[in-house]
Design a protein around this motif. Structure first.
Motif, short mmCIF file in Angstrom:
data_model
loop_
_atom_site.label_atom_id
_atom_site.label_comp_id
_atom_site.label_asym_id
_atom_site.label_seq_id
_atom_site.Cartn_x
_atom_site.Cartn_y
_atom_site.Cartn_z
N ALA B 80 20.33 88.45 32.75
CA ALA B 80 20.46 89.84 32.32
C ALA B 80 21.93 90.19 32.28
CB ALA B 80 19.72 90.74 33.30
N LYS B 81 22.29 91.00 31.31
CA LYS B 81 23.68 91.44 31.16
C LYS B 81 23.83 92.85 31.72
CE LYS B 81 24.62 88.28 27.52
NZ LYS B 81 25.77 87.81 26.76
N LYS B 82 25.03 93.09 32.24
CA LYS B 82 25.29 94.40 32.83
C LYS B 82 25.95 95.35 31.83
CE LYS B 82 25.65 92.61 37.53
NZ LYS B 82 26.59 92.11 38.53
N ALA B 83 26.48 94.82 30.74
CA ALA B 83 27.07 95.66 29.69
C ALA B 83 26.48 95.21 28.37
CB ALA B 83 28.58 95.50 29.69
N ALA B 84 26.39 96.12 27.43
CA ALA B 84 25.86 95.76 26.12
C ALA B 84 26.99 95.14 25.30
CB ALA B 84 25.34 97.00 25.41
N PRO B 85 26.93 93.81 25.05
CA PRO B 85 28.00 93.18 24.27
C PRO B 85 27.87 93.52 22.79
CG PRO B 85 26.34 91.56 24.87
CD PRO B 85 25.89 92.86 25.44
N SER B 86 28.98 93.33 22.10
CA SER B 86 29.02 93.71 20.69
C SER B 86 28.11 92.84 19.83
CB SER B 86 30.45 93.59 20.18
OG SER B 86 30.94 92.29 20.46
N TYR B 93 15.22 94.94 26.55
CA TYR B 93 14.62 95.62 27.68
C TYR B 93 15.74 96.07 28.60
CZ TYR B 93 10.50 93.13 26.02
OH TYR B 93 9.49 92.64 25.24
N VAL B 94 15.59 97.24 29.19
CA VAL B 94 16.65 97.72 30.06
C VAL B 94 16.04 98.29 31.35
CG1 VAL B 94 16.72 99.86 28.71
CG2 VAL B 94 18.67 99.27 30.16
N ALA B 95 16.72 98.07 32.46
CA ALA B 95 16.27 98.62 33.74
C ALA B 95 17.50 98.92 34.58
CB ALA B 95 15.35 97.63 34.46
N GLU B 96 17.38 99.91 35.42
CA GLU B 96 18.50 100.39 36.22
C GLU B 96 18.54 99.69 37.59
OE1 GLU B 96 18.84 104.66 37.64
OE2 GLU B 96 19.42 104.83 35.52
N ALA B 97 19.74 99.27 37.99
CA ALA B 97 19.88 98.67 39.32
C ALA B 97 21.08 99.26 40.02
CB ALA B 97 20.05 97.15 39.19
N LYS B 98 20.85 99.80 41.18
CA LYS B 98 21.95 100.35 41.97
C LYS B 98 22.54 99.26 42.85
CE LYS B 98 23.21 103.94 45.12
NZ LYS B 98 23.06 105.18 45.77
N SER B 99 23.87 99.15 42.87
CA SER B 99 24.51 98.23 43.82
C SER B 99 25.06 99.05 44.98
CB SER B 99 25.65 97.47 43.13
OG SER B 99 26.46 96.86 44.13
N THR B 101 26.58 97.73 47.57
CA THR B 101 27.88 97.15 47.95
C THR B 101 29.00 97.77 47.14
OG1 THR B 101 26.67 95.08 48.22
CG2 THR B 101 29.07 94.95 48.39
N LYS B 102 28.75 97.87 45.82
CA LYS B 102 29.81 98.36 44.95
C LYS B 102 29.75 99.88 44.74
CE LYS B 102 30.04 94.02 42.38
NZ LYS B 102 29.61 93.36 41.16
N GLY B 103 28.63 100.50 45.12
CA GLY B 103 28.49 101.94 44.91
C GLY B 103 28.36 102.33 43.45
N THR B 104 27.77 101.41 42.67
CA THR B 104 27.63 101.68 41.22
C THR B 104 26.18 101.51 40.79
OG1 THR B 104 28.07 99.35 40.80
CG2 THR B 104 29.95 100.84 40.65
N VAL B 105 25.86 102.05 39.61
CA VAL B 105 24.55 101.80 39.01
C VAL B 105 24.77 101.00 37.73
CG1 VAL B 105 22.52 102.85 37.94
CG2 VAL B 105 23.54 103.91 39.95
N SER B 106 24.09 99.86 37.61
CA SER B 106 24.21 99.06 36.39
C SER B 106 22.93 99.19 35.59
CB SER B 106 24.37 97.58 36.72
OG SER B 106 25.47 97.36 37.54
N LEU B 107 23.08 99.13 34.28
CA LEU B 107 21.91 98.97 33.43
C LEU B 107 21.80 97.48 33.12
CD1 LEU B 107 22.16 101.94 30.90
CD2 LEU B 107 20.64 101.67 32.89
N LEU B 108 20.71 96.86 33.53
CA LEU B 108 20.50 95.44 33.23
C LEU B 108 19.75 95.34 31.90
CD1 LEU B 108 19.49 94.00 36.71
CD2 LEU B 108 21.75 94.53 35.79
#
Lengths: 190, 190
Positions: B80-86, B93-99, B101-108
């Motif tokens: 799964a990618k954390k950023a949408a590449p060009s 498919y997309v799902a949200e994952a909070k980290s 450790t990093k204090g961020t939310v990624s869209l996988l």
């Protein structure tokens, strides 16, 4: 590498005149058996070299670099990070790499603990385009007082000048497939 | 997995009470020979299962997932990618994952082409902490009409509840080393 060219033609998708999408086996879905053969081919190309470390960039380089290291007596792989993670507390080497595809500039970081003076480093990446990522990795190797033995790219986009830039900087480059141009949806090899 | 626990004690660094830094072999520098043994161990743990795909997240999961897939007859790996590449032009498919450790939310994101209805998917990751990344990957598998066969983590931080959350959601979890707590710089296994 014949098998690679066939795979690019069978599974790759040309987008415009500059982009080849090979996410079916190289940078989103991974064909591990095939990447083993890529690793074997890099071993063949750099068979005459002493190499004690493989360096790449996250994320797409990691699988290729790992499967390449297997054929170099399992030397350690190090992948440069594009963001400073919270657990990266110590010093790191940093170099700037512009991505023309994404239109962004990344800071590549490698912990100072993982490239040592005297290391003989093989740089491996999935794509060689303008050469910015490989030049940044080479810069990091040099900051560490180590030696770049060579740069291995799975696919080179020959029309973007990366290998010329790397060779002008004194680096040996081995690309397993060189794309000469992309024309009307067709991928044409050199 | 005894060899893993020994490696964590020998090479891992405890930071505070929540973070274990294992960048010497797992997520910055990679010990490929050791990761092969990790792959073999996952095969042993999931030997009774039919699996036709391995799913992970970039970047740290890629090496482990690739070396695990080798022991499951080289099934495809998808990360799964954390950023949408060009070059990611089609549906995903997309799902949200909070980290935490990093204090961020990624869209996988995973391309719709790469997880198919009926797939039997093994989710592999380097760490299992709060379980957010694995739950997001499981969500993606379910969106695709495929089946999560199990979740394999190299290192589980047992005190962060990830495996409980995954099991409560009906998933089988196999962690190769479970850390019970981190106390005064010491890593204590369950």
């Amino acid at each position: 590498m014949k098998e690679l060219k066939e795979k690019i033609l069978a599974e790759g998708v040309a987008i415009g005149t500059e982009i080849v999408k090979v996410d079916h086996f190289l940078n989103h879905r991974l064909d591990v058996k095939f990447l083993e053969n890529v690793g074997k081919e890099f071993k063949k190309r750099f068979a005459d070299c002493e190499i004690n470390k493989v360096l790449t960039v996250e994320a797409s380089g990691i699988a290729v670099a790992s499967l390449t290291a297997m054929y170099f007596d399992y030397v350690p792989v190090v992948f440069a990070k594009k963001a400073a993670p919270s657990t990266m507390t110590e010093g790191f080497y940093v170099a700037e790499a512009k991505s023309f595809t994404k239109g962004t500039v990344s800071l590549l970081r490698v912990s100072e603990r993982f490239i040592e003076k005297g290391d003989k480093v093989l740089i491996i990446d999935d794509f060689l385009a303008h050469g910015q990522a490989s030049l940044a990795l080479a810069n990091i190797v040099e900051q560490a007082g180590a030696e770049v033995v060579g740069v291995g790219a799975v696919i080179e986009k020959g029309f973007q000048g990366g290998s010329e830039r790397l060779r002008a900087a004194g680096h040996r480059v081995e690309s397993l497939a060189v794309i000469d141009k992309i024309e009307e949806g067709r991928i044409i090899f050199k």
